[in-house]
Design a protein around this motif. Structure first.
Motif, PDB file in Angstrom:
ATOM      1  N   GLU A  45      46.902  14.442  71.862  1.00 55.35           N
ATOM      2  CA  GLU A  45      46.671  15.728  71.104  1.00 55.35           C
ATOM      3  C   GLU A  45      47.964  16.509  70.998  1.00 55.35           C
ATOM      4  O   GLU A  45      48.065  16.888  69.842  1.00 55.35           O
ATOM      5  N   ILE A  46      48.900  16.201  72.078  1.00 51.64           N
ATOM      6  CA  ILE A  46      50.214  17.047  71.856  1.00 51.64           C
ATOM      7  C   ILE A  46      50.945  16.053  70.636  1.00 51.64           C
ATOM      8  O   ILE A  46      51.816  16.843  69.857  1.00 51.64           O
ATOM      9  N   ALA A  47      50.904  14.767  70.796  1.00 53.05           N
ATOM     10  CA  ALA A  47      51.730  13.988  70.061  1.00 53.05           C
ATOM     11  C   ALA A  47      51.228  12.938  69.347  1.00 53.05           C
ATOM     12  O   ALA A  47      51.153  11.740  69.678  1.00 53.05           O
ATOM     13  N   PRO A  48      50.208  13.155  68.310  1.00 55.72           N
ATOM     14  CA  PRO A  48      49.390  12.052  67.745  1.00 55.72           C
ATOM     15  C   PRO A  48      50.188  10.936  67.283  1.00 55.72           C
ATOM     16  O   PRO A  48      49.734   9.763  67.429  1.00 55.72           O
ATOM     17  N   SER A  49      51.629  11.015  67.088  1.00 58.93           N
ATOM     18  CA  SER A  49      52.349   9.837  66.474  1.00 58.93           C
ATOM     19  C   SER A  49      52.547   9.007  67.520  1.00 58.93           C
ATOM     20  O   SER A  49      53.022   7.598  67.249  1.00 58.93           O
ATOM     21  N   GLU A 119      58.807  13.319  78.637  1.00 56.14           N
ATOM     22  CA  GLU A 119      58.770  14.768  78.830  1.00 56.14           C
ATOM     23  C   GLU A 119      57.071  15.250  78.540  1.00 56.14           C
ATOM     24  O   GLU A 119      56.708  15.771  79.038  1.00 56.14           O
ATOM     25  N   PHE A 123      54.242  16.764  80.814  1.00 55.19           N
ATOM     26  CA  PHE A 123      53.553  17.889  80.608  1.00 55.19           C
ATOM     27  C   PHE A 123      52.029  17.574  80.768  1.00 55.19           C
ATOM     28  O   PHE A 123      51.202  18.354  81.256  1.00 55.19           O
TER      29      PHE A 123
ATOM     30  N   LYS B  42      56.864  28.012  75.424  1.00 53.42           N
ATOM     31  CA  LYS B  42      55.456  26.650  75.455  1.00 53.42           C
ATOM     32  C   LYS B  42      56.336  25.419  74.916  1.00 53.42           C
ATOM     33  O   LYS B  42      56.144  24.446  75.495  1.00 53.42           O
ATOM     34  N   GLU B  45      58.576  24.212  77.389  1.00 53.43           N
ATOM     35  CA  GLU B  45      57.762  23.955  78.727  1.00 53.43           C
ATOM     36  C   GLU B  45      57.399  22.351  78.434  1.00 53.43           C
ATOM     37  O   GLU B  45      57.691  21.500  79.343  1.00 53.43           O
ATOM     38  N   ILE B  46      56.986  22.171  77.167  1.00 52.67           N
ATOM     39  CA  ILE B  46      56.471  20.667  77.142  1.00 52.67           C
ATOM     40  C   ILE B  46      57.607  19.654  76.994  1.00 52.67           C
ATOM     41  O   ILE B  46      57.508  18.384  77.421  1.00 52.67           O
ATOM     42  N   ALA B  47      58.510  20.018  76.287  1.00 53.09           N
ATOM     43  CA  ALA B  47      59.898  19.160  76.004  1.00 53.09           C
ATOM     44  C   ALA B  47      61.227  19.943  76.372  1.00 53.09           C
ATOM     45  O   ALA B  47      61.904  20.346  75.125  1.00 53.09           O
ATOM     46  N   PRO B  48      61.595  19.974  77.588  1.00 53.33           N
ATOM     47  CA  PRO B  48      62.629  20.812  77.692  1.00 53.33           C
ATOM     48  C   PRO B  48      63.869  20.393  77.077  1.00 53.33           C
ATOM     49  O   PRO B  48      65.021  21.155  76.815  1.00 53.33           O
ATOM     50  N   SER B  49      63.876  18.981  76.630  1.00 52.24           N
ATOM     51  CA  SER B  49      65.435  18.610  75.827  1.00 52.24           C
ATOM     52  C   SER B  49      65.411  19.161  74.561  1.00 52.24           C
ATOM     53  O   SER B  49      66.668  19.408  73.967  1.00 52.24           O
ATOM     54  N   VAL B  50      64.444  19.809  74.034  1.00 50.82           N
ATOM     55  CA  VAL B  50      64.389  20.452  72.781  1.00 50.82           C
ATOM     56  C   VAL B  50      65.537  21.604  72.761  1.00 50.82           C
ATOM     57  O   VAL B  50      66.097  21.872  71.652  1.00 50.82           O
ATOM     58  N   GLY B 116      57.664  14.089  65.890  1.00 50.46           N
ATOM     59  CA  GLY B 116      57.582  14.329  67.059  1.00 50.46           C
ATOM     60  C   GLY B 116      57.560  15.669  67.562  1.00 50.46           C
ATOM     61  O   GLY B 116      57.019  16.483  68.289  1.00 50.46           O
ATOM     62  N   GLU B 119      55.350  17.899  65.732  1.00 51.33           N
ATOM     63  CA  GLU B 119      54.029  17.688  66.827  1.00 51.33           C
ATOM     64  C   GLU B 119      53.900  18.553  67.825  1.00 51.33           C
ATOM     65  O   GLU B 119      52.971  19.192  68.158  1.00 51.33           O
ATOM     66  N   VAL B 120      54.980  18.686  68.689  1.00 50.07           N
ATOM     67  CA  VAL B 120      55.113  19.382  69.585  1.00 50.07           C
ATOM     68  C   VAL B 120      55.011  20.883  69.503  1.00 50.07           C
ATOM     69  O   VAL B 120      54.111  21.694  70.150  1.00 50.07           O
ATOM     70  N   PHE B 123      51.363  21.948  68.650  1.00 47.12           N
ATOM     71  CA  PHE B 123      50.641  21.800  69.894  1.00 47.12           C
ATOM     72  C   PHE B 123      50.920  23.342  70.565  1.00 47.12           C
ATOM     73  O   PHE B 123      49.853  23.962  70.785  1.00 47.12           O
ATOM     74  N   GLU B 127      48.208  26.717  70.960  1.00 50.05           N
ATOM     75  CA  GLU B 127      47.881  26.997  72.349  1.00 50.05           C
ATOM     76  C   GLU B 127      48.306  28.519  72.630  1.00 50.05           C
ATOM     77  O   GLU B 127      47.648  29.306  73.085  1.00 50.05           O
ATOM     78  N   LYS B 143      41.287  26.967  65.242  1.00 55.71           N
ATOM     79  CA  LYS B 143      42.249  26.079  65.417  1.00 55.71           C
ATOM     80  C   LYS B 143      42.602  25.222  64.276  1.00 55.71           C
ATOM     81  O   LYS B 143      43.733  24.994  64.037  1.00 55.71           O
TER      82      LYS B 143
END
Lengths: 167, 167
Positions: A45-49, A119, A123, B42, B45-50, B116, B119-120, B123, B127, B143
């Protein structure tokens, strides 16, 4: 069994964290198939790829919800993650079979799995566990304990992420 | 203003979807600074490296919660995204200034933003909007409308993702 020592990490994993992980894992264990499946659906859901990394999802006309290979794979990953977390403090290391860890490292390397993937999976795992235990049981401390246990497992996998030829 | 035509996409964006986007955007608009900030928190939170993609977050000892540059950036991204979504059907295209779109394309290219990442962010956006509108207003259709509008904006940005020298 066993065999990836992360002594510094294990030292940081406290009795309280261990208790939180074991308590919640005991609640979820009997429903591992469904919870593990939800874990993977959350990742997609977060990352379809990310679906492209799984050969059994490519060229499949079965939906994600009904794909038996996905269900089986998701359950084994979820159980391994949780068992490794539950045993982290007791054993002082990430407890996965040596051969499993090497295979995991090689596969993740071959598929080009990145820090970002780990990551997103973290999550998704924490969200899944949050929904998998009674609301009154979930807490920031429990989230933190699972997050740390997951980080240790990922560190162990990353250390084995190299081409098969080098093993 | 304006100027990235995605006629096929715009044709697919229905009156009902437009109404859902506009209704929710009208509710959130006045609180864009806070909601935009939550959108970015958010993502991290999902991808700290971003966080590493944002120069104003590197070498900063201010927390994410209190970083004024992050707040300002997050608000402008959130407002642009929502305004483009709200105007998608009326204008028949993704409505962002030409120069903005080119700059966005160049910046995203330079930073190595991947599918990716988009995509994040999608999401995280969905949310955030879910939490930004009254619970009774949120629905699968809403949505879906926001998701589709977001996809159009990303398609427009991706089309401009090339080195500055080629412009």
């Amino acid at each position: 069994m066993a065999s990836y020592a992360v002594s510094r990490g294990a030292a940081r994993f406290t009795e309280e964290q261990e208790a939180l992980v074991i308590k919640s894992w005991n609640i979820m264990k009997d429903d591992s198939a469904n919870i593990g499946h939800r874990f993977f659906l959350k990742i997609f859901e977060i990352a379809p790829s990310v679906r492209q990394l799984f050969s059994f999802l490519c060229n499949s006309d079965v939906s994600l919800e009904n794909n038996p290979k996905l269900r089986a794979h998701a359950m084994s990953v979820f159980v391994m993650t949780c068992e490794a977390a539950a045993q982290l403090r007791e054993t002082g290391k990430v407890t996965v079979r040596d051969t499993t860890l090497r295979r995991l490292g090689t596969t993740h390397f071959k598929k080009g799995v990145s820090d970002g993937h780990f990551e997103v999976a973290k999550f998704a795992l924490l969200e899944t566990i949050k929904d998998g235990v009674p609301a009154s049981m979930w807490s920031p401390a429990m989230k933190n304990a699972w997050g740390e246990a997951y980080d240790h497992l990922v560190a162990a996998i990353k250390q084995e992420m190299k081409p098969a030829a080098l093993l």
